[in-house]
Design a protein around this motif. Structure first.
Motif, PDB file in Angstrom:
ATOM      1  N   SER A  83       5.047   1.925  -1.828  1.00  0.00           N
ATOM      2  CA  SER A  83       4.298   2.804  -0.930  1.00  0.00           C
ATOM      3  C   SER A  83       5.048   2.994   0.382  1.00  0.00           C
ATOM      4  O   SER A  83       5.190   4.120   0.889  1.00  0.00           O
ATOM      5  CB  SER A  83       2.911   2.224  -0.663  1.00  0.00           C
ATOM      6  OG  SER A  83       2.222   2.993   0.309  1.00  0.00           O
ATOM      7  N   VAL A 110       0.693   7.278  -1.181  1.00  0.00           N
ATOM      8  CA  VAL A 110      -0.746   6.998  -1.222  1.00  0.00           C
ATOM      9  C   VAL A 110      -1.148   6.426  -2.579  1.00  0.00           C
ATOM     10  O   VAL A 110      -1.914   5.451  -2.660  1.00  0.00           O
ATOM     11  CB  VAL A 110      -1.551   8.278  -0.913  1.00  0.00           C
ATOM     12  CG1 VAL A 110      -3.043   8.039  -1.104  1.00  0.00           C
ATOM     13  CG2 VAL A 110      -1.261   8.753   0.510  1.00  0.00           C
ATOM     14  N   GLU A 111      -0.652   7.016  -3.655  1.00  0.00           N
ATOM     15  CA  GLU A 111      -0.991   6.525  -5.001  1.00  0.00           C
ATOM     16  C   GLU A 111      -0.592   5.063  -5.169  1.00  0.00           C
ATOM     17  O   GLU A 111      -1.371   4.249  -5.694  1.00  0.00           O
ATOM     18  CB  GLU A 111      -0.294   7.383  -6.058  1.00  0.00           C
ATOM     19  CG  GLU A 111      -0.869   8.780  -6.193  1.00  0.00           C
ATOM     20  CD  GLU A 111       0.052   9.697  -6.992  1.00  0.00           C
ATOM     21  OE1 GLU A 111       1.127   9.238  -7.454  1.00  0.00           O
ATOM     22  OE2 GLU A 111      -0.283  10.896  -7.128  1.00  0.00           O
ATOM     23  N   GLU A 114      -2.884   2.774  -3.121  1.00  0.00           N
ATOM     24  CA  GLU A 114      -4.211   2.605  -3.712  1.00  0.00           C
ATOM     25  C   GLU A 114      -4.151   1.729  -4.963  1.00  0.00           C
ATOM     26  O   GLU A 114      -5.100   0.991  -5.256  1.00  0.00           O
ATOM     27  CB  GLU A 114      -4.826   3.972  -4.001  1.00  0.00           C
ATOM     28  CG  GLU A 114      -5.180   4.712  -2.714  1.00  0.00           C
ATOM     29  CD  GLU A 114      -5.928   6.006  -2.925  1.00  0.00           C
ATOM     30  OE1 GLU A 114      -6.042   6.461  -4.094  1.00  0.00           O
ATOM     31  OE2 GLU A 114      -6.403   6.583  -1.919  1.00  0.00           O
ATOM     32  N   GLN A 115      -3.034   1.795  -5.704  1.00  0.00           N
ATOM     33  CA  GLN A 115      -2.878   0.887  -6.845  1.00  0.00           C
ATOM     34  C   GLN A 115      -2.787  -0.556  -6.362  1.00  0.00           C
ATOM     35  O   GLN A 115      -3.376  -1.460  -6.965  1.00  0.00           O
ATOM     36  CB  GLN A 115      -1.646   1.270  -7.661  1.00  0.00           C
ATOM     37  CG  GLN A 115      -1.837   2.528  -8.488  1.00  0.00           C
ATOM     38  CD  GLN A 115      -0.575   2.926  -9.237  1.00  0.00           C
ATOM     39  OE1 GLN A 115       0.404   3.376  -8.642  1.00  0.00           O
ATOM     40  NE2 GLN A 115      -0.591   2.767 -10.547  1.00  0.00           N
ATOM     41  N   ALA A 117      -4.032  -1.651  -3.467  1.00  0.00           N
ATOM     42  CA  ALA A 117      -5.309  -1.981  -2.830  1.00  0.00           C
ATOM     43  C   ALA A 117      -6.326  -2.491  -3.838  1.00  0.00           C
ATOM     44  O   ALA A 117      -7.118  -3.401  -3.547  1.00  0.00           O
ATOM     45  CB  ALA A 117      -5.854  -0.751  -2.105  1.00  0.00           C
ATOM     46  N   ARG A 123     -11.123  -6.351  -2.786  1.00  0.00           N
ATOM     47  CA  ARG A 123     -10.439  -5.075  -2.934  1.00  0.00           C
ATOM     48  C   ARG A 123     -10.437  -4.307  -1.619  1.00  0.00           C
ATOM     49  O   ARG A 123     -11.433  -4.295  -0.888  1.00  0.00           O
ATOM     50  CB  ARG A 123     -11.168  -4.268  -4.017  1.00  0.00           C
ATOM     51  CG  ARG A 123     -10.702  -2.836  -4.205  1.00  0.00           C
ATOM     52  CD  ARG A 123     -11.488  -2.197  -5.361  1.00  0.00           C
ATOM     53  NE  ARG A 123     -11.145  -0.789  -5.525  1.00  0.00           N
ATOM     54  CZ  ARG A 123     -11.853   0.215  -5.039  1.00  0.00           C
ATOM     55  NH1 ARG A 123     -12.958  -0.028  -4.338  1.00  0.00           N
ATOM     56  NH2 ARG A 123     -11.482   1.461  -5.237  1.00  0.00           N
ATOM     57  N   GLU A 125     -10.849  -0.976  -0.012  1.00  0.00           N
ATOM     58  CA  GLU A 125     -11.603   0.173  -0.532  1.00  0.00           C
ATOM     59  C   GLU A 125     -11.198   1.481   0.154  1.00  0.00           C
ATOM     60  O   GLU A 125     -11.379   1.626   1.370  1.00  0.00           O
ATOM     61  CB  GLU A 125     -13.097  -0.051  -0.330  1.00  0.00           C
ATOM     62  CG  GLU A 125     -13.960   1.073  -0.868  1.00  0.00           C
ATOM     63  CD  GLU A 125     -15.438   0.854  -0.616  1.00  0.00           C
ATOM     64  OE1 GLU A 125     -16.208   1.825  -0.774  1.00  0.00           O
ATOM     65  OE2 GLU A 125     -15.825  -0.266  -0.238  1.00  0.00           O
ATOM     66  N   PRO A 126     -10.678   2.447  -0.588  1.00  0.00           N
ATOM     67  CA  PRO A 126     -10.465   3.771   0.008  1.00  0.00           C
ATOM     68  C   PRO A 126     -11.808   4.387   0.396  1.00  0.00           C
ATOM     69  O   PRO A 126     -12.789   4.279  -0.349  1.00  0.00           O
ATOM     70  CB  PRO A 126      -9.797   4.572  -1.112  1.00  0.00           C
ATOM     71  CG  PRO A 126      -9.246   3.542  -2.056  1.00  0.00           C
ATOM     72  CD  PRO A 126     -10.198   2.386  -1.981  1.00  0.00           C
ATOM     73  N   TYR A 139      -9.369   3.368   4.883  1.00  0.00           N
ATOM     74  CA  TYR A 139      -9.500   2.175   4.046  1.00  0.00           C
ATOM     75  C   TYR A 139     -10.382   1.164   4.754  1.00  0.00           C
ATOM     76  O   TYR A 139     -10.255   0.945   5.969  1.00  0.00           O
ATOM     77  CB  TYR A 139      -8.128   1.545   3.766  1.00  0.00           C
ATOM     78  CG  TYR A 139      -7.206   2.474   3.011  1.00  0.00           C
ATOM     79  CD1 TYR A 139      -7.252   2.566   1.628  1.00  0.00           C
ATOM     80  CD2 TYR A 139      -6.310   3.298   3.706  1.00  0.00           C
ATOM     81  CE1 TYR A 139      -6.418   3.443   0.944  1.00  0.00           C
ATOM     82  CE2 TYR A 139      -5.477   4.174   3.037  1.00  0.00           C
ATOM     83  CZ  TYR A 139      -5.540   4.242   1.645  1.00  0.00           C
ATOM     84  OH  TYR A 139      -4.725   5.114   0.974  1.00  0.00           O
ATOM     85  N   GLU A 164      -1.870   4.248   5.465  1.00  0.00           N
ATOM     86  CA  GLU A 164      -1.376   3.222   4.546  1.00  0.00           C
ATOM     87  C   GLU A 164      -0.417   2.269   5.255  1.00  0.00           C
ATOM     88  O   GLU A 164      -0.433   1.054   5.004  1.00  0.00           O
ATOM     89  CB  GLU A 164      -0.684   3.882   3.348  1.00  0.00           C
ATOM     90  CG  GLU A 164      -1.603   4.639   2.415  1.00  0.00           C
ATOM     91  CD  GLU A 164      -2.097   5.980   2.982  1.00  0.00           C
ATOM     92  OE1 GLU A 164      -3.184   6.442   2.580  1.00  0.00           O
ATOM     93  OE2 GLU A 164      -1.390   6.564   3.851  1.00  0.00           O
TER      94      GLU A 164
END
Length: 409
Positions: A83, A110-111, A114-115, A117, A123, A125-126, A139, A164
């Motif tokens: 990221s 971002v992807e 989030e993976q 996260a 966790r 959380e977005p 987040y 992020e």
């Protein structure tokens, strides 16, 4: 700090130090940064993008394979680093807004985050924070699984960084100390700029206000102990918000900025009022040519103008300079801040030298100036090379200000 890489390009070196600094909270590995940097041609935005993208693709691919094989910790760590590397790949591309590469690298960043996260406990959380007729991305970090309100830190980046990236720039450090953390991107910052075309606005209290409204709906938030941290240009935006938003119990300017427009006005000769008039004029070919010459002569100016035109929605460097005139804490704004304020200062700041002291001098609230030095390895803008040191001091101040006891080890 001596430029060990990119000796003739201060921005490339600073961005490398920035990535090195993120090692402290899992955002990079030393060998990956050195190997990638060694393949980049100094001053060449194309090779900067290509080499960071190649590293990001490799690291994210390995993380994906680890996840498929059930190795969740290895996957989490790999996605975090990828990221950050995708963020770096995109960094210098904003001088050409139609270029699809910066959308690709941003969305991959971002992807991957989030993976990662989803693999933390608790966790990360977005969230989508209601804002005008859209939402702001962010987040939510929970410091534990027991629930209940905790002292809370709202955080945002500055002129060029992402929500992020705040994971490495203070979010995890705050979670370690028992804080609920809410990170967000505001208008002009990467999420809203990429997704909705939203550009910066100077009245940042009208951004932070809706974020506080959202925070107060969360059971993990202690309404009486909410702090706000703004990074880089956020060191002006966060104090601006605190001047008008009195639900904050503390504000941290990392680093402090009093007048962002000094980026362009500091080079003016003669009367400042006349220079400002020329910035705002419908046409001034002579001043436009001066901006072009400055960009050709200085890698710092070249990057700042390209980034600023994109983030502010300005069509020319001069229009960007005109937009910046509203980003300052003068005319009594700084004096309106009521909550305790921490102003951080870096000895060798590449962008805002002298600005923290200016902000500090104008404050009339309870205030602290926290200076970081080259000898400590913390002299770079936002203490990018010394994250553990910086956040120890910053959060000790916040703990004392909010009367927080750190969790037992």
């Amino acid at each position: 700090m001596k430029q060990l890489l990119f000796p003739n390009d201060p921005p490339f070196w600073y961005e490398t130090v920035r990535t090195f600094g993120h090692i402290a909270y899992g955002g990079a590995d030393f060998g990956e940064v050195v190997s990638t940097s060694s393949r980049i041609a100094e001053g060449d935005y194309e090779s900067w993008h290509d080499e960071w993208l190649a590293t990001a693709d490799r690291v994210s691919g390995e993380a994906g394979r680890a996840l498929a094989a059930g190795h969740s910790i290895s996957a989490r760590d790999g996605f975090l680093r990828a990221s950050n590397y995708y963020r770096s790949a995109e960094f210098y591309l904003h001088g050409n807004p139609p270029d699809p590469r910066h959308d690709h690298a941003y969305h991959r960043s971002v992807e991957c985050f989030e993976q990662a996260a989803a693999l933390f406990t608790p966790r990360i959380e977005p969230v989508r924070i209601p804002y005008e007729d859209t939402t702001l991305p962010g987040y939510l970090y929970r410091a534990g699984t027991t629930g209940g309100p905790r002292p809370t830190l709202i955080m945002h980046n500055g002129f060029d960084g992402t929500a992020e990236e705040m994971h490495f720039f203070g979010a995890m450090a705050a979670v370690e100390r028992g804080y609920t953390v809410l990170v967000f991107d505001g208008p002009g910052q990467p999420g809203p700029r990429h997704r909705d075309g939203l550009v910066f606005r100077p009245d940042w209290e009208n951004v932070v206000g809706p974020v506080i409204d959202f925070a107060l709906t969360l059971p993990e938030v202690d309404a009486d102990r909410i702090g706000l941290l703004g990074l880089s240009m956020g060191g002006m935006l966060a104090p601006r918000a605190a001047a008008f938003e009195h639900r904050l119990a503390a504000v941290i300017a990392l680093d402090g900025v009093y007048d962002v427009s000094s980026i362009v006005t500091s080079s003016a000769t003669g009367d400042r009022a006349e220079f400002e008039r020329r910035l705002r004029a419908a046409s001034d070919p002579e001043l436009d040519a001066e901006f072009d010459r400055a960009m050709a002569a200085s890698p710092v100016a070249r990057w700042a103008m390209n980034q600023g035109m994109w983030a502010m929605g300005a069509g020319t460097p001069r229009a960007f300079g005109a937009a910046l005139l509203d980003y300052r804490l003068g005319d009594g704004v700084a004096e309106k801040i009521q909550c305790p304020t921490l102003v951080c200062e870096a000895a060798e700041d590449l962008f805002f030298a002298g600005q923290p002291q200016q902000l500090y001098d104008h404050l009339t609230c309870p205030k602290t100036l926290l200076a970081f030095t080259e000898e400590e390895g913390a002299g770079a803008h936002c203490q990018s090379g010394a994250q553990r040191l910086a956040f120890a001091r910053i959060y000790d101040w916040l703990d004392d200000t909010l009367r927080v006891q750190s969790p037992a080890s």
